[in-house]
Design a protein around this motif. Structure first.
Motif, PDB file in Angstrom:
ATOM      1  N   ASN A 107       2.327   1.764  -3.405  1.00  0.00           N
ATOM      2  CA  ASN A 107       1.330   1.699  -4.481  1.00  0.00           C
ATOM      3  C   ASN A 107       1.530   0.490  -5.395  1.00  0.00           C
ATOM      4  O   ASN A 107       1.187   0.531  -6.586  1.00  0.00           O
ATOM      5  CB  ASN A 107       1.351   2.981  -5.320  1.00  0.00           C
ATOM      6  N   SER A 113     -13.513  -6.733   2.683  1.00  0.00           N
ATOM      7  CA  SER A 113     -13.267  -5.554   1.844  1.00  0.00           C
ATOM      8  C   SER A 113     -11.892  -4.956   2.100  1.00  0.00           C
ATOM      9  O   SER A 113     -11.278  -4.392   1.187  1.00  0.00           O
ATOM     10  CB  SER A 113     -14.351  -4.495   2.098  1.00  0.00           C
ATOM     11  N   LEU A 114     -11.379  -5.069   3.329  1.00  0.00           N
ATOM     12  CA  LEU A 114     -10.051  -4.555   3.646  1.00  0.00           C
ATOM     13  C   LEU A 114      -8.974  -5.282   2.849  1.00  0.00           C
ATOM     14  O   LEU A 114      -8.056  -4.663   2.303  1.00  0.00           O
ATOM     15  CB  LEU A 114      -9.784  -4.697   5.149  1.00  0.00           C
ATOM     16  N   ARG A 125      -5.119   0.902  -2.412  1.00  0.00           N
ATOM     17  CA  ARG A 125      -5.619   0.923  -1.039  1.00  0.00           C
ATOM     18  C   ARG A 125      -7.089   0.506  -1.019  1.00  0.00           C
ATOM     19  O   ARG A 125      -7.827   0.743  -1.976  1.00  0.00           O
ATOM     20  CB  ARG A 125      -5.439   2.313  -0.429  1.00  0.00           C
ATOM     21  N   PRO A 126      -7.540  -0.096   0.097  1.00  0.00           N
ATOM     22  CA  PRO A 126      -8.905  -0.639   0.129  1.00  0.00           C
ATOM     23  C   PRO A 126      -9.963   0.419   0.437  1.00  0.00           C
ATOM     24  O   PRO A 126      -9.663   1.475   0.989  1.00  0.00           O
ATOM     25  CB  PRO A 126      -8.826  -1.657   1.273  1.00  0.00           C
ATOM     26  N   THR A 127     -11.187   0.100   0.100  1.00  0.00           N
ATOM     27  CA  THR A 127     -12.357   0.849   0.544  1.00  0.00           C
ATOM     28  C   THR A 127     -13.119  -0.060   1.495  1.00  0.00           C
ATOM     29  O   THR A 127     -13.774  -1.020   1.067  1.00  0.00           O
ATOM     30  CB  THR A 127     -13.249   1.241  -0.650  1.00  0.00           C
ATOM     31  N   VAL A 128     -13.011   0.231   2.796  1.00  0.00           N
ATOM     32  CA  VAL A 128     -13.586  -0.650   3.808  1.00  0.00           C
ATOM     33  C   VAL A 128     -15.095  -0.446   3.878  1.00  0.00           C
ATOM     34  O   VAL A 128     -15.587   0.679   3.978  1.00  0.00           O
ATOM     35  CB  VAL A 128     -12.944  -0.396   5.186  1.00  0.00           C
ATOM     36  N   GLU A 129     -15.813  -1.559   3.818  1.00  0.00           N
ATOM     37  CA  GLU A 129     -17.272  -1.545   3.938  1.00  0.00           C
ATOM     38  C   GLU A 129     -17.665  -2.270   5.214  1.00  0.00           C
ATOM     39  O   GLU A 129     -16.921  -3.107   5.731  1.00  0.00           O
ATOM     40  CB  GLU A 129     -17.905  -2.219   2.723  1.00  0.00           C
ATOM     41  N   TRP A 152       0.825  -1.210   0.000  1.00  0.00           N
ATOM     42  CA  TRP A 152       0.000   0.000   0.000  1.00  0.00           C
ATOM     43  C   TRP A 152       0.860   1.260   0.000  1.00  0.00           C
ATOM     44  O   TRP A 152       0.575   2.221  -0.705  1.00  0.00           O
ATOM     45  CB  TRP A 152      -0.926   0.006   1.209  1.00  0.00           C
ATOM     46  N   GLN A 196      -9.431  -7.327   0.128  1.00  0.00           N
ATOM     47  CA  GLN A 196      -9.748  -7.687  -1.249  1.00  0.00           C
ATOM     48  C   GLN A 196      -8.712  -7.199  -2.269  1.00  0.00           C
ATOM     49  O   GLN A 196      -8.329  -7.957  -3.164  1.00  0.00           O
ATOM     50  CB  GLN A 196     -11.137  -7.150  -1.625  1.00  0.00           C
ATOM     51  N   PRO A 197      -8.173  -5.953  -2.165  1.00  0.00           N
ATOM     52  CA  PRO A 197      -7.194  -5.522  -3.178  1.00  0.00           C
ATOM     53  C   PRO A 197      -5.863  -6.270  -3.128  1.00  0.00           C
ATOM     54  O   PRO A 197      -5.115  -6.253  -4.104  1.00  0.00           O
ATOM     55  CB  PRO A 197      -6.988  -4.028  -2.851  1.00  0.00           C
TER      56      PRO A 197
END
Length: 476
Positions: free
Chosen positions: A224, A371-372, A228-232, A221, A374-375
């Motif tokens: 790059n 979600s954290l 970076r994740p989009t936490v849901e 992260w 997943q990338p």
């Protein structure tokens, strides 16, 4: 705490059920916090199958997540039914399986092909287990061939990651640093010295490869190498309703010609899985030797039964590119390392194995965690493959006792890694008879002409090296 407790030197309590030994958390074994925390990170490796399911089977994300949940149910079965290993995929076979699937169009055609392959893998495990041939095979196969299978699987796992175009080339910094940290914490004699002297390092060591995984993710992260994740927040929504449309009951069962095409790949998968069984046997033998307070029942027949059952479930309800393998080598080695520190560290080998995948199963429904990570799913898969390769090389080399065995094993391993398990096994058998046998019908050459007399100095050097390594996490 648990309701039933083990007497010193006995097996962990269980309920007998035919060939199985049923053990439940809090009833037959205690909950292990270290394995629980590891699983909350390491469960992401199971999620890394989702891109493969999309690419090769044409399965959408929410349906692929349902596949992974079914896989999670299978992961809990070994500890429940009496197998002391942390299960996983037949990981080194994944590249071979993907080559097989590449000949079929994503969608119904590929799903049928994978059903045929996984059903054949089930049949092989079932026959080898029910007849006891698997158990006899473990004891009948010479050291050199056992070592060749293990080393070859290790070479294949590592080569797939470091070759041009592999994940290491795409994200070199995060993977290299994460791998180095994991190897140092799991196998370094120097780190074990720190663990013996400092409480902080002792606590860190409880979490195995998790610190290396976290370090690799944070570096990726920061640089790059991965987004970076989009936490849901909430609960994941595996689409079990749509799942039926991606199963053989709906897309149709394959014809006999597809089964015939799948036979070589199924045999290769079993040969590699057989190597995994040998690795697990070595790891458990070492742990059982060091922990006299618990008798570990490592039944090869039971491993075949449970692994076959998992492949059968997958074939009908979630055909899986990773197949169902007997051991997740990296995590089992981590667990065995912590286990040998005594009963206070881990009460039973089953408490560690059981806690891990029960936690991992429930983690699949935790949307913030999913979600954290997943990338960065490829990092989890790559580190697992690299560590699996390292451990296979370590255990395989240790399996050999003489230079003749090492020569046969090394050559067989290279052929297996380059040309596949079938050619590798053939090369190993031929070399075994040519090199290790005094004649085709006689005893092994090393029995008639002791190798120590030929190369005593080398044998002494090897003995010294092994003695110096007794502190490392190496099964004997």
């Amino acid at each position: 705490m648990q309701l039933k407790h083990r007497r010193e030197g006995d097996e962990q309590p269980y309920w007998p059920a035919g060939p199985f030994k049923i053990r439940l958390p809090f009833v037959h074994y205690r909950w292990e916090s270290a394995e629980m925390i590891q699983a909350l990170i390491m469960f992401v490796v199971s999620l890394s199958a989702i891109p493969l399911l999309d690419q090769y089977l044409g399965v959408p994300y929410d349906v692929a997540l349902a596949y992974v949940v079914i896989c999670g149910i299978g992961f809990m079965l070994p500890a429940l039914l009496g197998v002391p290993l942390v299960p996983g995929w037949i990981t080194p076979a994944v590249p071979v399986v993907l080559v097989f699937l590449g000949d079929f169009a994503p969608g119904p055609e590929a799903i049928q092909a994978l059903f045929a392959l996984q059903f054949l893998v089930f049949l092989i495990f079932f026959v080898m287990g029910i007849t006891g041939l698997g158990r006899r095979l473990v004891h009948l196969v010479p050291n050199s061939l056992q070592a060749g299978i293990i080393i070859g699987a290790g070479i294949a796992a590592i080569t797939g990651e470091i070759q041009p175009g592999g994940r290491l080339a795409e994200t070199p910094i995060s993977l290299v640093l994460g791998m180095l940290l994991s190897v140092f914490m799991l196998f370094s004699v120097a780190f074990r010295g720190w663990v013996a002297r400092h409480v902080l390092f002792r606590k860190i060591a409880n979490y195995g490869m998790v610190p290396g995984m976290i370090a690799a993710i944070l570096i990726a992260w920061a640089l790059n190498e991965y987004p970076r994740p989009t936490v849901e927040f909430g609960i994941t929504q595996p689409n079990f309703g749509e799942l039926w449309n991606y199963l053989p009951f709906t897309v149709g069962f394959p014809g006999i010609e597809v089964f015939l095409l799948a036979i070589p790949t199924a045999i290769i998968a079993y040969v590699i899985a057989f190597g995994d069984i040998l690795v697990g046997r070595s790891l458990m033998s070492r742990a059982d030797h060091l922990r006299r307070d618990e008798k570990i029942d490592y039944s090869t027949d039971r491993i075949h039964h449970v692994t076959g059952l998992r492949n059968l479930i997958h074939a009908f309800f979630a055909p899986y590119p990773g197949l169902a393998g007997p051991i997740w080598t990296a995590v089992t080695a981590t667990m065995a390392e912590r286990y040998k520190h005594g009963r206070r560290a881990m009460d039973s080998i089953f408490s560690g194995a059981g806690t891990f995948w029960i936690t991992g199963f429930f983690a699949l429904f935790m949307l913030p965690l999913v979600s954290l990570f997943q990338p960065v799913l490829p990092i989890a898969l790559s580190l697992t493959l690299l560590l699996t390769g390292y451990i296979c090389l370590m255990v395989g080399i240790e399996q050999t006792q003489t230079t003749a065995e090492r020569g046969v094993a090394g050559t067989m391993a290279v052929v297996l890694a380059v040309y596949g398990a079938g050619w590798g096994l053939a090369a190993g058998v031929v070399l075994y008879y040519l090199v290790e046998k005094q004649n085709l019908l006689g005893r092994e050459a090393r029995e008639a002409i002791p190798e120590e007399a030929i190369d005593e100095e080398a044998a002494q050097s090897e003995s010294s090296a092994v003695s110096a390594d007794t502190g490392a996490a190496q099964p004997r």
